[in-house]
Design a protein around this motif. Structure first.
Motif, PDB file in Angstrom:
ATOM      1  N   UNK A 242     -12.827  15.055 -13.266  1.00 55.27           N
ATOM      2  CA  UNK A 242     -12.488  16.473 -13.381  1.00 55.27           C
ATOM      3  C   UNK A 242     -11.396  16.695 -14.417  1.00 55.27           C
ATOM      4  N   UNK A 243     -10.402  15.826 -14.451  1.00 51.78           N
ATOM      5  CA  UNK A 243      -9.330  15.947 -15.446  1.00 51.78           C
ATOM      6  C   UNK A 243      -9.870  15.804 -16.853  1.00 51.78           C
ATOM      7  N   UNK A 244     -10.782  14.863 -17.062  1.00 50.20           N
ATOM      8  CA  UNK A 244     -11.365  14.663 -18.392  1.00 50.20           C
ATOM      9  C   UNK A 244     -12.140  15.901 -18.835  1.00 50.20           C
ATOM     10  N   UNK A 245     -12.888  16.502 -17.905  1.00 52.93           N
ATOM     11  CA  UNK A 245     -13.667  17.695 -18.247  1.00 52.93           C
ATOM     12  C   UNK A 245     -12.740  18.847 -18.626  1.00 52.93           C
ATOM     13  N   UNK A 246     -11.655  19.008 -17.861  1.00 46.74           N
ATOM     14  CA  UNK A 246     -10.717  20.083 -18.163  1.00 46.74           C
ATOM     15  C   UNK A 246     -10.067  19.884 -19.526  1.00 46.74           C
ATOM     16  N   UNK A 247      -9.670  18.669 -19.827  1.00 43.95           N
ATOM     17  CA  UNK A 247      -9.068  18.396 -21.136  1.00 43.95           C
ATOM     18  C   UNK A 247     -10.050  18.662 -22.259  1.00 43.95           C
ATOM     19  N   UNK A 248     -11.309  18.311 -22.040  1.00 41.10           N
ATOM     20  CA  UNK A 248     -12.318  18.551 -23.073  1.00 41.10           C
ATOM     21  C   UNK A 248     -12.508  20.051 -23.313  1.00 41.10           C
ATOM     22  N   UNK A 249     -12.503  20.850 -22.230  1.00 39.74           N
ATOM     23  CA  UNK A 249     -12.649  22.300 -22.379  1.00 39.74           C
ATOM     24  C   UNK A 249     -11.459  22.906 -23.113  1.00 39.74           C
ATOM     25  N   UNK A 250     -10.256  22.439 -22.790  1.00 44.25           N
ATOM     26  CA  UNK A 250      -9.064  22.945 -23.477  1.00 44.25           C
ATOM     27  C   UNK A 250      -9.118  22.605 -24.959  1.00 44.25           C
ATOM     28  N   UNK A 251      -9.499  21.370 -25.271  1.00 44.06           N
ATOM     29  CA  UNK A 251      -9.592  20.966 -26.672  1.00 44.06           C
ATOM     30  C   UNK A 251     -10.641  21.784 -27.413  1.00 44.06           C
ATOM     31  N   UNK A 252     -11.777  22.067 -26.752  1.00 42.74           N
ATOM     32  CA  UNK A 252     -12.822  22.867 -27.396  1.00 42.74           C
ATOM     33  C   UNK A 252     -12.337  24.288 -27.667  1.00 42.74           C
TER      34      UNK A 252
ATOM     35  N   UNK B  39      -8.699  27.771 -33.699  1.00 42.05           N
ATOM     36  CA  UNK B  39      -8.315  27.330 -35.051  1.00 42.05           C
ATOM     37  C   UNK B  39      -9.391  27.708 -36.067  1.00 42.05           C
ATOM     38  N   UNK B  40     -10.656  27.544 -35.685  1.00 42.97           N
ATOM     39  CA  UNK B  40     -11.751  27.878 -36.596  1.00 42.97           C
ATOM     40  C   UNK B  40     -11.763  29.368 -36.912  1.00 42.97           C
ATOM     41  N   UNK B  41     -11.567  30.231 -35.887  1.00 43.55           N
ATOM     42  CA  UNK B  41     -11.557  31.681 -36.100  1.00 43.55           C
ATOM     43  C   UNK B  41     -10.401  32.095 -36.995  1.00 43.55           C
ATOM     44  N   UNK B  42      -9.204  31.559 -36.728  1.00 44.68           N
ATOM     45  CA  UNK B  42      -8.036  31.906 -37.552  1.00 44.68           C
ATOM     46  C   UNK B  42      -8.239  31.455 -38.986  1.00 44.68           C
ATOM     47  N   UNK B  43      -8.773  30.249 -39.179  1.00 38.74           N
ATOM     48  CA  UNK B  43      -9.025  29.760 -40.537  1.00 38.74           C
ATOM     49  C   UNK B  43     -10.021  30.639 -41.275  1.00 38.74           C
ATOM     50  N   UNK B  44     -11.073  31.086 -40.571  1.00 38.44           N
ATOM     51  CA  UNK B  44     -12.074  31.948 -41.190  1.00 38.44           C
ATOM     52  C   UNK B  44     -11.467  33.285 -41.610  1.00 38.44           C
ATOM     53  N   UNK B  45     -10.643  33.866 -40.723  1.00 33.98           N
ATOM     54  CA  UNK B  45     -10.006  35.160 -41.055  1.00 33.98           C
ATOM     55  C   UNK B  45      -9.072  35.019 -42.253  1.00 33.98           C
ATOM     56  N   UNK B  46      -8.279  33.946 -42.287  1.00 32.48           N
ATOM     57  CA  UNK B  46      -7.390  33.748 -43.440  1.00 32.48           C
ATOM     58  C   UNK B  46      -8.183  33.580 -44.718  1.00 32.48           C
ATOM     59  N   UNK B  47      -9.299  32.895 -44.627  1.00 30.62           N
ATOM     60  CA  UNK B  47     -10.134  32.712 -45.809  1.00 30.62           C
ATOM     61  C   UNK B  47     -10.675  34.039 -46.306  1.00 30.62           C
ATOM     62  N   UNK B  48     -11.107  34.910 -45.371  1.00 32.22           N
ATOM     63  CA  UNK B  48     -11.612  36.226 -45.762  1.00 32.22           C
ATOM     64  C   UNK B  48     -10.525  37.063 -46.431  1.00 32.22           C
ATOM     65  N   UNK B  49      -9.297  37.016 -45.878  1.00 34.91           N
ATOM     66  CA  UNK B  49      -8.182  37.782 -46.454  1.00 34.91           C
ATOM     67  C   UNK B  49      -7.881  37.311 -47.874  1.00 34.91           C
ATOM     68  N   UNK B  50      -7.836  35.992 -48.053  1.00 33.42           N
ATOM     69  CA  UNK B  50      -7.556  35.457 -49.393  1.00 33.42           C
ATOM     70  C   UNK B  50      -8.646  35.822 -50.389  1.00 33.42           C
ATOM     71  N   UNK B  51      -9.890  35.806 -49.955  1.00 34.58           N
ATOM     72  CA  UNK B  51     -10.994  36.183 -50.842  1.00 34.58           C
ATOM     73  C   UNK B  51     -10.881  37.632 -51.274  1.00 34.58           C
ATOM     74  N   UNK B  52     -10.524  38.512 -50.335  1.00 42.31           N
ATOM     75  CA  UNK B  52     -10.371  39.936 -50.673  1.00 42.31           C
ATOM     76  C   UNK B  52      -9.218  40.146 -51.655  1.00 42.31           C
ATOM     77  N   UNK B  53      -8.125  39.438 -51.421  1.00 40.76           N
ATOM     78  CA  UNK B  53      -6.981  39.588 -52.323  1.00 40.76           C
ATOM     79  C   UNK B  53      -7.348  39.162 -53.740  1.00 40.76           C
ATOM     80  N   UNK B  54      -8.052  38.054 -53.840  1.00 38.14           N
ATOM     81  CA  UNK B  54      -8.458  37.586 -55.159  1.00 38.14           C
ATOM     82  C   UNK B  54      -9.419  38.566 -55.836  1.00 38.14           C
ATOM     83  N   UNK B  55     -10.336  39.140 -55.066  1.00 37.74           N
ATOM     84  CA  UNK B  55     -11.323  40.058 -55.643  1.00 37.74           C
ATOM     85  C   UNK B  55     -10.669  41.325 -56.151  1.00 37.74           C
ATOM     86  N   UNK B  56      -9.838  41.967 -55.314  1.00 33.14           N
ATOM     87  CA  UNK B  56      -9.194  43.216 -55.743  1.00 33.14           C
ATOM     88  C   UNK B  56      -8.139  42.969 -56.809  1.00 33.14           C
TER      89      UNK B  56
END
Length: 211
Positions: free
Chosen positions: A158-168, A174-191
């Motif tokens: 049970x502990x291993x499963x919980x740790x795996x869920x937290x890590x996921x 992290x993936x969502x934040x990285x994607x949003x930052x990438x979109x912001x930087x792309x817009x800044x470069x375009x404008x």
């Protein structure tokens, strides 16, 4: 007194007295919680009753390297004895006329085997030693013995499963934040590029300021 009767009495004084010993035990006994009761009965034939005896419990096929489990000497006026055997096995004996009731404790499932009662007449002479036919002692495994280990394994799972869920979840954030930052930087470069092109083309076609 007749001659025949006198001859019989005289011969009777010199007739040999045979000493014999017979040991019997049950065919099969089932243990409970690592303990089992085994009844070893013996019958002695002779002029004198045994005064000192020894009982020995053996494990294994008779004549093929049998193993001694426990042994104890006792006299005819004793009522009980207790000895420690191999590993954590203990033997208690209740004594009576022609019988030894053995209680063997500390047994496990892998102790299921053939067990033999050996009875020896130590005194008076002659020395006698006889074995029973053997008893199959069946020792069931206790299901409760493996519960702590199983519980520990379950908790670790049970502990291993919980740790795996937290890590996921952390990776998703992290993936969502990285994607949003990438979109912001792309817009800044375009404008930023469009603004620079407009500022460079303000006077290229000769348009003046109207007054």
């Amino acid at each position: 007194m007749s001659l025949s009767l006198l001859t019989f009495l005289c011969l009777g004084l010199y007739l040999p007295v045979w000493n014999a010993l017979r040991v019997t035990q049950p065919y099969r006994v089932v243990g409970f919680r690592g303990e089992v009761e085994l009844f070893c009965s013996y019958h002695h034939t002779g002029r004198h009753e045994p005064e000192e005896l020894r009982v020995t419990l053996y494990r294994g096929v008779y004549g093929e390297g049998k193993q001694e489990v426990c042994t104890s000497s006792f006299t005819h006026n004793q009522t009980s004895f207790q000895v420690e055997g191999e590993r954590e096995v203990g033997c208690r004996g209740q004594l009576g006329p022609g019988r030894v009731n053995l209680t063997i404790s500390g047994l496990r499932g892998n102790d299921t085997d053939l067990y033999y009662c050996g009875i020896e007449v130590l005194y008076p002479a002659p020395y006698l030693r006889v074995f029973g036919n053997g008893t199959l002692l069946y020792i069931p495994e206790e299901p409760g013995c493996s519960l702590p280990e199983a519980q520990g394994t379950s908790d670790m799972g049970e502990t291993s499963v919980r740790l795996a869920l937290v890590a996921a979840n952390i990776l998703i954030v992290i993936s969502v934040v990285t994607f949003l930052l990438y979109q912001v930087l792309q817009r800044k470069r375009r404008f930023g590029g469009i603004t620079q092109m407009i500022s460079q083309n303000d006077g290229r076609f000769g348009y003046g300021n109207f007054q």
